[in-house]
Structures are given as C-alpha cells and as structure tokens.
Design a protein around this motif. Structure first.
Motif, mmCIF file in Angstrom:
data_model
loop_
_atom_site.group_PDB
_atom_site.id
_atom_site.type_symbol
_atom_site.label_atom_id
_atom_site.label_comp_id
_atom_site.label_asym_id
_atom_site.label_seq_id
_atom_site.Cartn_x
_atom_site.Cartn_y
_atom_site.Cartn_z
ATOM 1 N N MET A 1 0.825 -1.200 0.000
ATOM 2 C CA MET A 1 0.000 0.000 0.000
ATOM 3 C C MET A 1 0.867 1.260 0.000
ATOM 4 O O MET A 1 0.568 2.216 -0.677
ATOM 5 C CB MET A 1 -0.914 -0.035 1.227
ATOM 6 C CG MET A 1 -1.842 1.139 1.322
ATOM 7 S SD MET A 1 -3.066 1.017 0.010
ATOM 8 C CE MET A 1 -4.212 2.215 0.537
ATOM 9 N N SER A 2 1.952 1.237 0.794
ATOM 10 C CA SER A 2 2.804 2.424 0.853
ATOM 11 C C SER A 2 3.537 2.645 -0.476
ATOM 12 O O SER A 2 3.903 3.771 -0.794
ATOM 13 C CB SER A 2 3.813 2.316 2.002
ATOM 14 O OG SER A 2 4.727 1.268 1.741
ATOM 15 N N GLY A 3 3.722 1.577 -1.257
ATOM 16 C CA GLY A 3 4.337 1.707 -2.581
ATOM 17 C C GLY A 3 3.466 2.518 -3.522
ATOM 18 O O GLY A 3 3.944 3.335 -4.300
ATOM 19 N N TYR A 4 2.139 2.277 -3.441
ATOM 20 C CA TYR A 4 1.204 3.028 -4.280
ATOM 21 C C TYR A 4 1.142 4.490 -3.859
ATOM 22 O O TYR A 4 1.091 5.381 -4.699
ATOM 23 C CB TYR A 4 -0.206 2.417 -4.205
ATOM 24 C CG TYR A 4 -0.298 1.061 -4.851
ATOM 25 C CD1 TYR A 4 -0.005 0.894 -6.201
ATOM 26 C CD2 TYR A 4 -0.700 -0.050 -4.119
ATOM 27 C CE1 TYR A 4 -0.097 -0.348 -6.802
ATOM 28 C CE2 TYR A 4 -0.788 -1.297 -4.709
ATOM 29 C CZ TYR A 4 -0.485 -1.439 -6.045
ATOM 30 O OH TYR A 4 -0.573 -2.665 -6.641
ATOM 31 N N ILE A 5 1.166 4.706 -2.555
ATOM 32 C CA ILE A 5 1.123 6.091 -2.045
ATOM 33 C C ILE A 5 2.390 6.832 -2.446
ATOM 34 O O ILE A 5 2.344 7.987 -2.865
ATOM 35 C CB ILE A 5 0.922 6.101 -0.514
ATOM 36 C CG1 ILE A 5 -0.465 5.557 -0.171
ATOM 37 C CG2 ILE A 5 1.106 7.510 0.042
ATOM 38 C CD1 ILE A 5 -0.714 5.352 1.297
ATOM 39 N N GLY A 6 3.529 6.161 -2.354
ATOM 40 C CA GLY A 6 4.793 6.773 -2.752
ATOM 41 C C GLY A 6 4.826 7.097 -4.238
ATOM 42 O O GLY A 6 5.282 8.175 -4.642
ATOM 43 N N GLU A 7 4.324 6.180 -5.064
ATOM 44 C CA GLU A 7 4.288 6.421 -6.514
ATOM 45 C C GLU A 7 3.333 7.563 -6.844
ATOM 46 O O GLU A 7 3.644 8.425 -7.657
ATOM 47 C CB GLU A 7 3.863 5.153 -7.248
ATOM 48 C CG GLU A 7 3.857 5.309 -8.763
ATOM 49 C CD GLU A 7 3.477 4.017 -9.475
ATOM 50 O OE1 GLU A 7 2.949 4.118 -10.593
ATOM 51 O OE2 GLU A 7 3.704 2.927 -8.917
ATOM 52 N N PHE A 8 2.158 7.577 -6.190
ATOM 53 C CA PHE A 8 1.185 8.646 -6.427
ATOM 54 C C PHE A 8 1.762 9.996 -5.999
ATOM 55 O O PHE A 8 1.609 10.991 -6.705
ATOM 56 C CB PHE A 8 -0.119 8.369 -5.672
ATOM 57 C CG PHE A 8 -1.166 9.413 -5.903
ATOM 58 C CD1 PHE A 8 -1.921 9.415 -7.067
ATOM 59 C CD2 PHE A 8 -1.382 10.416 -4.966
ATOM 60 C CE1 PHE A 8 -2.881 10.387 -7.289
ATOM 61 C CE2 PHE A 8 -2.339 11.398 -5.187
ATOM 62 C CZ PHE A 8 -3.093 11.378 -6.351
ATOM 63 N N THR A 9 2.432 10.023 -4.855
ATOM 64 C CA THR A 9 3.042 11.270 -4.377
ATOM 65 C C THR A 9 4.107 11.757 -5.353
ATOM 66 O O THR A 9 4.177 12.950 -5.665
ATOM 67 C CB THR A 9 3.648 11.059 -2.973
ATOM 68 O OG1 THR A 9 2.631 10.576 -2.092
ATOM 69 C CG2 THR A 9 4.220 12.349 -2.430
#
Length: 183
Positions: A1-9
């Motif tokens: 989940m944090s990978g998606y948030i990092g990519e989106f950011t």
C-alpha cells in the motif's frame, strides 16, 4: 500500500512541476485582455496537451532515442520566445495587430510549446512502468488548474500594472522560452 502512495506522491509532485511551467506562462497571458470563456478554453487546451504529449512520449519511448527530446525542447523554447517577443513589441505599437494570439492556431502553438517538456517526461515514464493513466490524468488536471490560476492572477496584476502588464507578460514568455532553450 505504501508503494502506491509513494508512486502517487511522486507523480503528484512531477505533475506540479510540469504544471508550474503552464502557471508562469499563464500569468503572462492573463495580463492580456482575455474574456473568461477564452481563459477557460486556454486552460483546457493546455491541460489536454499536457495529457497528450506525455502519452505520445510514452508510446514512442520504445521506438526513438532520448536525443529527440532535446530537439523538441529547443523548438518549444524558440516558439515561446517568438510569442513573447511579439507581445512585447506589440505593446509599444498599439496600432499593430498581434501576429500570434491565444486563439485558434496560436492557442494550439502555445499549448504545444508548453507541453514539450511533458513529452520528454513521457519518454522516460514509458520505460519506468508507472501507472500510465494516473500519471496522464494528473498531468492534465494539474496543468489545467495551474493555467487557470495563473491567468486569473494575471488578470488581477494587469489592473495594478496597467500599460506595462503586456510587456511583463511577454517578458515572462521570453524568459521561460530561453530557460527551455538554454536549460
């Protein structure tokens, strides 16, 4: 989940960086006497070009080398310098008709010049495997919103600067174009 948030950011900040170019140029455009309908249309066209150019870059990223990105950046920079110089010179001669205005073909040339850097970003994104749809939507939406904000702020500044607002607006276009040409 944090990978998606990092990519989106990361994509959000990248779209903000690409949209800030549109903001600065739109600030200069807003100093012209543009109707609200024209402001809305220009912002939408800039947003669409910021969506299409990286898409084309992503698609062509596998087929062409990164050297083409430098040529397109040069062409876009020269185009913005030309439009800005024309704005500055026409401000001194009020009877002269503007050659390039942000209507019709001039609007598309402006949006193309602004979105050249998005093409180069698209070339690199095509090879990195990011979420293409999310990136494209962020680029388009962010540049549209920042274009509108820039033009509305430019309209307000025009009231303070009066006659000199068109000179300032043209100077902003020239400066941004020179920054693209010379890095």
């Amino acid at each position: 989940m944090s990978g998606y948030i990092g990519e989106f950011t990361a994509l959000l900040f990248l779209s903000l960086a690409l949209g800030l170019d549109a903001f600065s140029v739109s600030l200069g455009l807003g100093m012209q006497r543009l109707r609200l309908k024209r402001v809305a249309l220009i912002g939408l066209v800039i947003g669409v070009f910021h969506l299409l150019m990286p898409f084309i870059g992503i698609v062509l990223g596998q087929l062409i080398s990164s050297q083409i990105g430098h040529l397109t950046t040069l062409a876009g920079g020269l185009l913005l310098v030309g439009i800005g110089c024309q704005m500055v010179f026409s401000s001194f001669n009020h009877q002269a008709k503007k050659i390039i205005q942000p209507i019709g073909v001039g609007m598309f040339l402006l949006a193309f010049g602004l979105s050249i850097d998005s093409f180069s970003v698209g070339l690199s994104l095509g090879m990195s495997g990011v979420k293409t749809l999310v990136a494209l939507l962020l680029f388009g939406v962010m540049s549209t919103i920042l274009s509108w904000v820039g033009m509305f702020l430019g309209r307000k500044v025009r009231g303070f600067l009066g006659v000199y607002s068109e000179i300032l607006g043209g100077s902003i276009l020239v400066a941004f174009g020179l920054r693209l040409v010379f890095g």
